[in-house]
Design a protein around this motif. Structure first.
Motif, PDB file in Angstrom:
ATOM      1  N   GLY A  89      -3.204  -0.509   4.176  1.00 39.87           N
ATOM      2  CA  GLY A  89      -3.751  -1.812   3.827  1.00 39.87           C
ATOM      3  C   GLY A  89      -2.613  -2.745   3.469  1.00 39.87           C
ATOM      4  N   GLY A  90      -2.278  -2.824   2.189  1.00 42.12           N
ATOM      5  CA  GLY A  90      -1.177  -3.679   1.783  1.00 42.12           C
ATOM      6  C   GLY A  90      -0.683  -3.315   0.396  1.00 42.12           C
ATOM      7  N   TYR A  91       0.539  -3.777   0.086  1.00 42.13           N
ATOM      8  CA  TYR A  91       1.121  -3.560  -1.233  1.00 42.13           C
ATOM      9  C   TYR A  91       0.590  -4.603  -2.215  1.00 42.13           C
ATOM     10  CZ  TYR A  91       4.609  -0.452   0.868  1.00 42.13           C
ATOM     11  OH  TYR A  91       5.236   0.576   1.519  1.00 42.13           O
ATOM     12  N   THR A  92       0.338  -4.170  -3.436  1.00 42.12           N
ATOM     13  CA  THR A  92      -0.100  -5.069  -4.501  1.00 42.12           C
ATOM     14  C   THR A  92       0.774  -4.826  -5.731  1.00 42.12           C
ATOM     15  OG1 THR A  92      -2.391  -5.040  -3.699  1.00 42.12           O
ATOM     16  CG2 THR A  92      -2.020  -5.803  -5.961  1.00 42.12           C
ATOM     17  N   ALA A  93       1.528  -5.832  -6.145  1.00 45.92           N
ATOM     18  CA  ALA A  93       2.388  -5.710  -7.327  1.00 45.92           C
ATOM     19  C   ALA A  93       1.541  -5.688  -8.588  1.00 45.92           C
ATOM     20  CB  ALA A  93       3.380  -6.865  -7.371  1.00 45.92           C
ATOM     21  N   LEU A  94       1.944  -4.893  -9.566  1.00 42.36           N
ATOM     22  CA  LEU A  94       1.182  -4.754 -10.803  1.00 42.36           C
ATOM     23  C   LEU A  94       1.667  -5.688 -11.901  1.00 42.36           C
ATOM     24  CD1 LEU A  94       0.663  -0.884 -10.909  1.00 42.36           C
ATOM     25  CD2 LEU A  94      -0.820  -2.661  -9.965  1.00 42.36           C
ATOM     26  N   GLU A  95       2.755  -6.419 -11.645  1.00 49.09           N
ATOM     27  CA  GLU A  95       3.252  -7.422 -12.573  1.00 49.09           C
ATOM     28  C   GLU A  95       3.611  -8.666 -11.778  1.00 49.09           C
ATOM     29  OE1 GLU A  95       6.342  -5.884 -15.133  1.00 49.09           O
ATOM     30  OE2 GLU A  95       5.506  -3.848 -15.017  1.00 49.09           O
ATOM     31  N   GLU A  96       3.377  -9.823 -12.367  1.00 48.62           N
ATOM     32  CA  GLU A  96       3.543 -11.073 -11.631  1.00 48.62           C
ATOM     33  C   GLU A  96       4.962 -11.241 -11.088  1.00 48.62           C
ATOM     34  OE1 GLU A  96       2.243 -14.399  -9.776  1.00 48.62           O
ATOM     35  OE2 GLU A  96       1.013 -12.972 -10.931  1.00 48.62           O
ATOM     36  N   TYR A 104       5.692  -6.907   3.319  1.00 44.51           N
ATOM     37  CA  TYR A 104       6.281  -5.805   4.084  1.00 44.51           C
ATOM     38  C   TYR A 104       5.577  -5.722   5.430  1.00 44.51           C
ATOM     39  CZ  TYR A 104       7.788  -1.170   5.554  1.00 44.51           C
ATOM     40  OH  TYR A 104       8.318  -0.125   6.258  1.00 44.51           O
ATOM     41  N   ALA A 105       6.364  -5.801   6.514  1.00 47.64           N
ATOM     42  CA  ALA A 105       5.811  -5.735   7.870  1.00 47.64           C
ATOM     43  C   ALA A 105       4.618  -6.686   7.980  1.00 47.64           C
ATOM     44  CB  ALA A 105       5.441  -4.297   8.217  1.00 47.64           C
ATOM     45  N   ASP A 106       3.501  -6.201   8.516  1.00 44.01           N
ATOM     46  CA  ASP A 106       2.307  -7.038   8.635  1.00 44.01           C
ATOM     47  C   ASP A 106       1.241  -6.643   7.615  1.00 44.01           C
ATOM     48  OD1 ASP A 106       1.710  -4.589   9.693  1.00 44.01           O
ATOM     49  OD2 ASP A 106       0.739  -5.348  11.513  1.00 44.01           O
ATOM     50  N   PHE A 107       1.650  -5.936   6.544  1.00 45.52           N
ATOM     51  CA  PHE A 107       0.701  -5.523   5.515  1.00 45.52           C
ATOM     52  C   PHE A 107       0.156  -6.752   4.781  1.00 45.52           C
ATOM     53  CE2 PHE A 107       2.638  -1.033   4.672  1.00 45.52           C
ATOM     54  CZ  PHE A 107       2.512  -0.747   6.020  1.00 45.52           C
ATOM     55  N   VAL A 108      -1.101  -6.670   4.381  1.00 42.33           N
ATOM     56  CA  VAL A 108      -1.751  -7.762   3.649  1.00 42.33           C
ATOM     57  C   VAL A 108      -2.078  -7.278   2.240  1.00 42.33           C
ATOM     58  CG1 VAL A 108      -3.712  -9.333   3.545  1.00 42.33           C
ATOM     59  CG2 VAL A 108      -2.741  -8.693   5.772  1.00 42.33           C
ATOM     60  N   PRO A 109      -1.495  -7.891   1.196  1.00 40.76           N
ATOM     61  CA  PRO A 109      -1.792  -7.465  -0.180  1.00 40.76           C
ATOM     62  C   PRO A 109      -3.293  -7.488  -0.456  1.00 40.76           C
ATOM     63  CG  PRO A 109       0.038  -9.001  -0.147  1.00 40.76           C
ATOM     64  CD  PRO A 109      -0.529  -8.996   1.242  1.00 40.76           C
ATOM     65  N   GLN A 110      -3.767  -6.446  -1.135  1.00 42.28           N
ATOM     66  CA  GLN A 110      -5.177  -6.318  -1.450  1.00 42.28           C
ATOM     67  C   GLN A 110      -5.458  -6.807  -2.870  1.00 42.28           C
ATOM     68  OE1 GLN A 110      -7.420  -5.006   1.072  1.00 42.28           O
ATOM     69  NE2 GLN A 110      -5.526  -5.588   2.103  1.00 42.28           N
ATOM     70  N   PRO A 111      -6.695  -7.263  -3.133  1.00 39.93           N
ATOM     71  CA  PRO A 111      -7.041  -7.656  -4.504  1.00 39.93           C
ATOM     72  C   PRO A 111      -6.855  -6.470  -5.456  1.00 39.93           C
ATOM     73  CG  PRO A 111      -8.727  -8.378  -2.940  1.00 39.93           C
ATOM     74  CD  PRO A 111      -7.804  -7.468  -2.187  1.00 39.93           C
ATOM     75  N   LEU A 112      -6.493  -6.756  -6.689  1.00 42.05           N
ATOM     76  CA  LEU A 112      -6.255  -5.700  -7.660  1.00 42.05           C
ATOM     77  C   LEU A 112      -7.495  -4.830  -7.851  1.00 42.05           C
ATOM     78  CD1 LEU A 112      -4.203  -4.488  -9.622  1.00 42.05           C
ATOM     79  CD2 LEU A 112      -5.098  -6.015 -11.389  1.00 42.05           C
ATOM     80  N   ASP A 113      -8.690  -5.438  -7.804  1.00 40.34           N
ATOM     81  CA  ASP A 113      -9.919  -4.671  -7.984  1.00 40.34           C
ATOM     82  C   ASP A 113     -10.166  -3.702  -6.835  1.00 40.34           C
ATOM     83  OD1 ASP A 113     -10.350  -5.912 -10.362  1.00 40.34           O
ATOM     84  OD2 ASP A 113     -12.032  -7.149  -9.700  1.00 40.34           O
TER      85      ASP A 113
END
Length: 220
Positions: A89-96, A104-113
Motif C-alpha cells: 500500500g504505502g508508508y505512513t509516518a508516525l510523527e509529523e 517511495y516509488a509509487d506507494f501512496v501513504p495510507q490514513p493512520l486509521d
C-alpha cells in the motif's frame, strides 16, 4: 526464510509438491542469496505455521522501529494463492516531522486509521516497542482477518535492505534515527540470548568485526 509453500482449501500440499519444494529450496543458503549476514549462524529449519484463511481477506500492517521507537508503517493487502507476498500500500509516518520518509516509488501513504486501527493502535505500538527495544532496526508485522489481529513476523532487515530510497537525503534522514552508540549493549544482549539458545556467541562474518556498524546497516 524467503521460501514458503501454502496449504489450505483449494490449494492442498501433496507429498509430491512437498518433495518438489524441498528439492527446490532446501539446499539454498538464503542469508547468502540475500546478503543477510546477520542470519548466517541461525540453523536451517523447516517451520510449519498456521495459515490465516481465507487469504484473500488478509491485510497487514508492518511497523518499522529504530531501537524500540516505532517511526513508520507500511500497509499490505491483495493476498492470494498466486500472490503470497500481497501488494504494497504505502508508508505512513508516525510523527509529523518524519513525513519526508513517506514518498517511495509509487506507494501512496495510507490514513493512520487504516495502518493502525484505533481499537488496536495502542496494543500494536506497545508490542512493537517491546519487541524492538534491543534491536537497532526491525520491522514488526501485524495481520488482520475480520475483527481479529495476529502478530506476524519480526525481521531485522526488511526486504534484505535491497530497496533503498532513490533520494540520498531520505536515506540520510532515515540514518539519523539510529543511535549507534547503543550497538555495544545490543551486541552484548544478543550474545547472552545466543548463549541461552546454544548458538555461537561469536559472529562469523569474515573480515567484518563483530562491532562493525556495517552489520547493522546492510553495508550502507
Amino acid at each position: 526464510c524467503k521460501a514458503s509453500i501454502l496449504h489450505g482449501p483449494g490449494m492442498p500440499v501433496t507429498p509430491f509438491a512437498l518433495r518438489r519444494f524441498l528439492r527446490r529450496f532446501w539446499h539454498i543458503d538464503h542469508w547468502r542469496r540475500h546478503a543477510e549476514l546477520h542470519y548466517r549462524d541461525i540453523p536451517r529449519r523447516l517451520m510449519l505455521e498456521e495459515a490465516l484463511l481465507p487469504i484473500e481477506s488478509l491485510t497487514e500492517t508492518c511497523v518499522f522501529c529504530a531501537f524500540g521507537r516505532p517511526y513508520m508503517t507500511l500497509t499490505k493487502s491483495g493476498y492470494g494463492a498466486n500472490r503470497p507476498m500481497g501488494r504494497n500500500g504505502g508508508y505512513t509516518a508516525l510523527e509529523e516531522h518524519l513525513k519526508p520518509l513517506e514518498p517511495y516509488a509509487d506507494f501512496v501513504p495510507q490514513p493512520l486509521d487504516t495502518a493502525l486501527p484505533p481499537q488496536h493502535r495502542d496494543a500494536m505500538l506497545e508490542t512493537a516497542r517491546i519487541l524492538s527495544a534491543g534491536l537497532p532496526n526491525c520491522r514488526v508485522d501485524f495481520m488482520f482477518l475480520g475483527e481479529d489481529i495476529y502478530l506476524g513476523e519480526v525481521t531485522i532487515s526488511s526486504a534484505a535492505f535491497t530497496k533503498p530510497y532513490e533520494n540520498r537525503a531520505q536515506e540520510d534522514f532515515l540514518g539519523s534515527l539510529y543511535d549507534f552508540a547503543k550497538l555495544p549493549a545490543t551486541l552484548a544482549q544478543g550474545r547472552r540470548i545466543a548463549a541461552k539458545l546454544g548458538w555461537p556467541t561469536e559472529t562469523s562474518f569474515g573480515h567484518y568485526a563483530a562491532d562493525d556498524p556495517r552489520l547493522a546497516t546492510g553495508g550502507q
